[in-house]
Enzyme design. Structure first.
Site, PDB file in Angstrom:
ATOM      1  N   GLU A   1       0.866  -1.183   0.000  1.00 17.21           N
ATOM      2  CA  GLU A   1       0.000   0.000   0.000  1.00 17.21           C
ATOM      3  C   GLU A   1       0.895   1.222   0.000  1.00 17.21           C
ATOM      4  O   GLU A   1       1.908   1.261   0.708  1.00 17.21           O
ATOM      5  CB  GLU A   1      -0.917   0.008   1.220  1.00 17.21           C
ATOM      6  CG  GLU A   1      -1.767   1.268   1.359  1.00 17.21           C
ATOM      7  CD  GLU A   1      -2.637   1.252   2.611  1.00 17.21           C
ATOM      8  OE1 GLU A   1      -3.124   0.159   2.985  1.00 17.21           O
ATOM      9  OE2 GLU A   1      -2.827   2.326   3.224  1.00 17.21           O
TER      10      GLU A   1
ATOM     11  N   GLU B   1      -2.324  11.278   3.871  1.00 20.25           N
ATOM     12  CA  GLU B   1      -3.350  10.969   4.864  1.00 20.25           C
ATOM     13  C   GLU B   1      -3.384  12.100   5.882  1.00 20.25           C
ATOM     14  O   GLU B   1      -2.363  12.730   6.175  1.00 20.25           O
ATOM     15  CB  GLU B   1      -3.070   9.646   5.568  1.00 20.25           C
ATOM     16  CG  GLU B   1      -3.406   8.419   4.756  1.00 20.25           C
ATOM     17  CD  GLU B   1      -3.317   7.152   5.588  1.00 20.25           C
ATOM     18  OE1 GLU B   1      -4.373   6.620   5.967  1.00 20.25           O
ATOM     19  OE2 GLU B   1      -2.185   6.718   5.847  1.00 20.25           O
TER      20      GLU B   1
END
Length: 297
Positions: free
Chosen positions: A161, A166
């Site tokens: 990933e 974020e």
């Protein structure tokens, strides 16, 4: 001679004990070096980046379905998130901007959107740029990230990933980038990443970029590098445990509500709406790198 025979017997007996102690179903540890080893290129002088995929959002209405699909559902997504992701109710394009909305209804239930380019935009190596303005609110968890399209090394986190951006609303303006692999992931507390404070993350657009090379991944905001993942000095674990990033990945854009990280300091009870705005998404690839990859694949 007698001493030599005794020593050999002791060594053989010890080896048998070790072999018996080892679980029969335990796979052997194989040390695999990176395939890029022995090849060189100058990452600082890649001058042939070419635009291979983009969405400038220069239209009105729903996102272009030739470029975007949706992950839908409300099962928590492995992180105890609250939102139910919809297919076309929480994302729209207007005035050159894609808006993803998280909305709480009168019953207290949340809907949001998780847009994906899977099987419409999938890449191996390249530079991805997303210019975005982030939501505010304690409990929000927006992300710009990448997942493997084919999961050839197994389920998460084994196939990897890449988190380009974020943000969690309780830590306003701190931007995070990270990678997750079998060896390095947040479930076992070993994830690798960096963070940077952007004072206007929710007031202005900023460009979040990842440059993904065959042997390292570089994260930047507004052209300023703040984290580089380069694990190739590791030779004591199998390569794919720390570098599954030699397969094609796709892009995701979403706003989660709550979850293990997003709600780590609770959710603002007054929060009922959040939005992430996207100005553009651009993907570039370098023939120099692509040709190198074709040589070593």
């Amino acid at each position: 001679m007698k001493k030599t025979v005794i020593a050999l017997c002791v060594l053989l007996f010890t080896s048998l004990l070790i072999a018996c102690d080892k679980r029969e179903d335990e796979p052997p540890i194989v040390v695999e070096r990176s395939k890029i080893e022995g090849y060189t290129y100058d990452k600082d002088n890649i001058t042939d980046y070419a635009l291979v995929w983009s969405d400038e959002f220069d239209y009105e209405g729903l996102p272009d379905d030739d470029k975007w699909g949706y992950d839908v559902g409300g099962h928590g997504w492995g992180n105890n998130e609250l939102q139910n992701y919809t297919s076309d109710q929480n994302a729209f394009v207007k005035d050159g901007i894609l808006t993803i909305e998280a909305i709480k209804d009168e019953k207290g239930s949340w809907t949001s959107a998780r847009m994906v380019t899977r099987n419409k935009g999938d890449w191996k190596w390249g530079k991805i740029e997303v210019r975005a303005k982030l939501p505010t609110g304690r409990g929000t968890w927006p992300a710009i990230w990448m997942l493997p399209t084919d999961w050839q090394y197994g389920s998460w986190p084994n196939s990897g990933e890449i988190d380009i951006m974020e943000h969690v609303g309780y830590d306003q303006n701190r931007i995070h980038a990270s990678i997750h692999t079998q060896a390095y992931n947040h479930k076992i507390g070993t994830q690798k990443g960096g963070s940077k404070v952007i004072p206007t993350a929710s007031e202005a657009f900023h460009t979040y970029t990842v440059e993904w090379f065959p042997d390292l991944i570089i994260f930047s905001i507004d052209n300023e590098v703040y984290y580089t993942y380069n694990p190739f000095n590791l030779v004591d674990i199998p390569k794919n445990r720390h570098w599954p990033f030699d397969r094609r990945f796709h892009l995701l854009l979403n706003i989660a509500i709550g979850g293990d990280w997003g709600a780590a300091q609770g959710i603002d009870p007054e929060l009922s709406y959040a939005k992430m705005e996207i100005d553009f998404v651009r993907v570039y690839q370098s023939p120099t790198i692509q040709n190198l990859v074709r040589e070593i694949d």
